[in-house]
Motif scaffolding. Structure first.
Motif, PDB file in Angstrom:
ATOM      1  N   PHE A  28       9.153   1.144  -2.183  1.00 56.43           N
ATOM      2  CA  PHE A  28       7.807   1.519  -1.775  1.00 56.43           C
ATOM      3  C   PHE A  28       7.300   0.488  -0.772  1.00 56.43           C
ATOM      4  N   ILE A  29       6.717   0.975   0.333  1.00 56.39           N
ATOM      5  CA  ILE A  29       6.169   0.112   1.384  1.00 56.39           C
ATOM      6  C   ILE A  29       4.652   0.259   1.369  1.00 56.39           C
ATOM      7  N   LEU A  30       3.936  -0.880   1.296  1.00 58.65           N
ATOM      8  CA  LEU A  30       2.485  -0.874   1.183  1.00 58.65           C
ATOM      9  C   LEU A  30       1.838  -1.393   2.456  1.00 58.65           C
ATOM     10  N   PHE A  31       0.840  -0.653   2.954  1.00 60.43           N
ATOM     11  CA  PHE A  31       0.115  -1.008   4.171  1.00 60.43           C
ATOM     12  C   PHE A  31      -1.356  -1.283   3.843  1.00 60.43           C
ATOM     13  N   HIS A  32      -1.879  -2.405   4.324  1.00 61.93           N
ATOM     14  CA  HIS A  32      -3.263  -2.784   4.026  1.00 61.93           C
ATOM     15  C   HIS A  32      -4.235  -2.206   5.064  1.00 61.93           C
ATOM     16  N   GLY A  33      -5.502  -2.491   4.866  1.00 57.62           N
ATOM     17  CA  GLY A  33      -6.545  -1.928   5.712  1.00 57.62           C
ATOM     18  C   GLY A  33      -6.905  -2.788   6.913  1.00 57.62           C
ATOM     19  N   PHE A  34      -7.756  -2.244   7.771  1.00 56.00           N
ATOM     20  CA  PHE A  34      -8.245  -2.920   8.965  1.00 56.00           C
ATOM     21  C   PHE A  34      -9.020  -4.177   8.567  1.00 56.00           C
ATOM     22  N   THR A  35      -8.629  -5.321   9.128  1.00 51.98           N
ATOM     23  CA  THR A  35      -9.154  -6.669   8.839  1.00 51.98           C
ATOM     24  C   THR A  35      -8.779  -7.147   7.442  1.00 51.98           C
ATOM     25  N   GLY A  36      -7.960  -6.411   6.719  1.00 50.72           N
ATOM     26  CA  GLY A  36      -7.585  -6.778   5.357  1.00 50.72           C
ATOM     27  C   GLY A  36      -6.328  -7.626   5.300  1.00 50.72           C
ATOM     28  N   SER A  37      -5.676  -7.615   4.137  1.00 52.05           N
ATOM     29  CA  SER A  37      -4.471  -8.406   3.943  1.00 52.05           C
ATOM     30  C   SER A  37      -3.544  -7.692   2.970  1.00 52.05           C
ATOM     31  N   ARG A  38      -2.329  -8.204   2.861  1.00 50.35           N
ATOM     32  CA  ARG A  38      -1.363  -7.583   1.958  1.00 50.35           C
ATOM     33  C   ARG A  38      -1.683  -7.867   0.498  1.00 50.35           C
ATOM     34  N   TYR A  39      -2.732  -8.630   0.257  1.00 52.44           N
ATOM     35  CA  TYR A  39      -3.163  -8.919  -1.118  1.00 52.44           C
ATOM     36  C   TYR A  39      -4.443  -8.179  -1.489  1.00 52.44           C
ATOM     37  N   GLN A  40      -4.977  -7.330  -0.579  1.00 54.46           N
ATOM     38  CA  GLN A  40      -6.267  -6.723  -0.867  1.00 54.46           C
ATOM     39  C   GLN A  40      -6.168  -5.742  -2.035  1.00 54.46           C
ATOM     40  N   PRO A  41      -7.255  -5.623  -2.795  1.00 55.07           N
ATOM     41  CA  PRO A  41      -7.256  -4.702  -3.945  1.00 55.07           C
ATOM     42  C   PRO A  41      -7.009  -3.270  -3.496  1.00 55.07           C
ATOM     43  N   PRO A  42      -6.303  -2.469  -4.296  1.00 52.35           N
ATOM     44  CA  PRO A  42      -5.695  -2.846  -5.587  1.00 52.35           C
ATOM     45  C   PRO A  42      -4.203  -3.125  -5.443  1.00 52.35           C
ATOM     46  N   TYR A  43      -3.809  -3.867  -4.397  1.00 50.68           N
ATOM     47  CA  TYR A  43      -2.387  -4.022  -4.100  1.00 50.68           C
ATOM     48  C   TYR A  43      -1.623  -4.858  -5.105  1.00 50.68           C
ATOM     49  N   ASN A  44      -2.200  -5.939  -5.619  1.00 55.03           N
ATOM     50  CA  ASN A  44      -1.489  -6.713  -6.635  1.00 55.03           C
ATOM     51  C   ASN A  44      -1.158  -5.837  -7.835  1.00 55.03           C
ATOM     52  N   GLU A  52       7.371  -2.764 -12.070  1.00 49.92           N
ATOM     53  CA  GLU A  52       7.664  -2.612 -13.497  1.00 49.92           C
ATOM     54  C   GLU A  52       8.292  -1.254 -13.814  1.00 49.92           C
ATOM     55  N   LYS A  53       8.102  -0.302 -12.899  1.00 56.72           N
ATOM     56  CA  LYS A  53       8.766   1.008 -13.043  1.00 56.72           C
ATOM     57  C   LYS A  53      10.166   0.994 -12.452  1.00 56.72           C
ATOM     58  N   GLY A  54      10.602  -0.188 -11.961  1.00 56.60           N
ATOM     59  CA  GLY A  54      11.936  -0.306 -11.403  1.00 56.60           C
ATOM     60  C   GLY A  54      12.017   0.073  -9.940  1.00 56.60           C
ATOM     61  N   ILE A  55      10.906  -0.110  -9.204  1.00 55.95           N
ATOM     62  CA  ILE A  55      10.853   0.239  -7.778  1.00 55.95           C
ATOM     63  C   ILE A  55      10.676  -1.031  -6.952  1.00 55.95           C
ATOM     64  N   ASN A  56      11.515  -1.212  -5.933  1.00 54.59           N
ATOM     65  CA  ASN A  56      11.326  -2.302  -4.985  1.00 54.59           C
ATOM     66  C   ASN A  56      10.033  -2.087  -4.207  1.00 54.59           C
ATOM     67  N   VAL A  57       9.299  -3.172  -3.948  1.00 46.59           N
ATOM     68  CA  VAL A  57       8.049  -3.071  -3.199  1.00 46.59           C
ATOM     69  C   VAL A  57       8.035  -4.120  -2.091  1.00 46.59           C
ATOM     70  N   ILE A  58       7.597  -3.701  -0.913  1.00 43.90           N
ATOM     71  CA  ILE A  58       7.353  -4.644   0.177  1.00 43.90           C
ATOM     72  C   ILE A  58       5.949  -4.398   0.704  1.00 43.90           C
ATOM     73  N   ARG A  59       5.143  -5.460   0.688  1.00 40.64           N
ATOM     74  CA  ARG A  59       3.782  -5.391   1.217  1.00 40.64           C
ATOM     75  C   ARG A  59       3.783  -5.987   2.624  1.00 40.64           C
TER      76      ARG A  59
END
Length: 245
Positions: A28-44, A52-59
């Protein structure tokens, strides 16, 4: 519970954060918002839940955002499109996963739609308060000083006029018919940044059989309470189970 490892790295000059289980053929690839960050809610919360479901994640951290060395003031929406395309190509080449999912918050949802419409083989799409049509988001332009617009949650970031216009005019509503991925959209009805009606219109135009819109009464644009964040994670997990991701 699956054991997960989290670490930061750099891919094609982009800062990224990995959440990696012991073994997985899904990504799964996660994209953040405008002016945001890869840690912005609810990304953590989402990254941990997926792992925990056994899926690789890249933020992914888009150029010009958070700790990026690229100056924010010359950011353009096209940079986010290119960054997303490069990360998808990297994941396909380096990991060759059997299944790929995209998730995005706000502008990240916009970028996820753009890339899902362009790339084949996207198996799931999760859009959180997606900024599908920025012409509505920036109907009232922010303050302008010289050739810069002052943007961000607190108006403390400077963006050159041409870069601002590239974002303010961006609209992927017409890409709905090109989406072939099972799609989940979650949007709060009291969103003060992106009208939730965008999500309603977009879902109506998607032709895929497996699609779902979840409207939450309160939570604003950033899914602010722990209860709302938990609702997002619950809906995402349920949807992925339904589509056998």
């Amino acid at each position: 519970m699956v054991s997960c490892r989290q670490y930061d790295n750099v891919v094609d000059e982009l800062n990224v954060t990995f959440n990696i289980p012991e073994k997985s053929e899904k990504f799964f690839i996660l994209f953040h918002g405008f002016t945001g960050s890869r840690y912005q809610p609810p990304y953590n919360e989402l990254a941990n839940s997926l792992c925990e479901k056994g899926i690789n994640v890249i933020r992914v951290e888009f150029r010009g955002h958070d700790k990026s060395k690229f100056p924010f003031e010359i950011f353009r929406i096209e940079h986010a499109y290119e960054d997303a395309e490069n990360i998808i190509s990297f994941v396909k080449k380096e990991y060759n996963p059997k299944r790929i999912g995209l998730a995005g918050v706000s502008m990240g949802g916009h970028v996820a739609i753009y890339t899902a419409a362009k790339f084949s083989g996207i198996n799931a799409l999760i859009l959180l308060a997606p900024a599908i049509d920025f012409t509505e988001v920036f109907r009232n332009p922010p303050k302008k000083v010289d050739n810069y617009y002052l943007v961000g949650r607190y108006g403390n970031l400077k963006l050159k006029e041409d870069g601002y216009m590239s974002v303010a005019r961006a609209n992927v509503m017409n890409l709905a018919e090109k989406i072939s991925s099972p799609t989940l959209i979650i949007h709060c009805k009291d969103d003060s940044v992106v009208p939730y009606t965008q999500s309603i219109r977009f879902l109506e135009r998607i032709r895929v059989e497996k699609k779902k819109l979840v409207l939450i009464e309160k939570g604003d644009h950033f899914f602010e309470s722990n209860e709302v964040k938990s609702k997002v994670i619950e809906e995402a997990n349920n949807f992925l189970s339904i589509i056998n991701f």
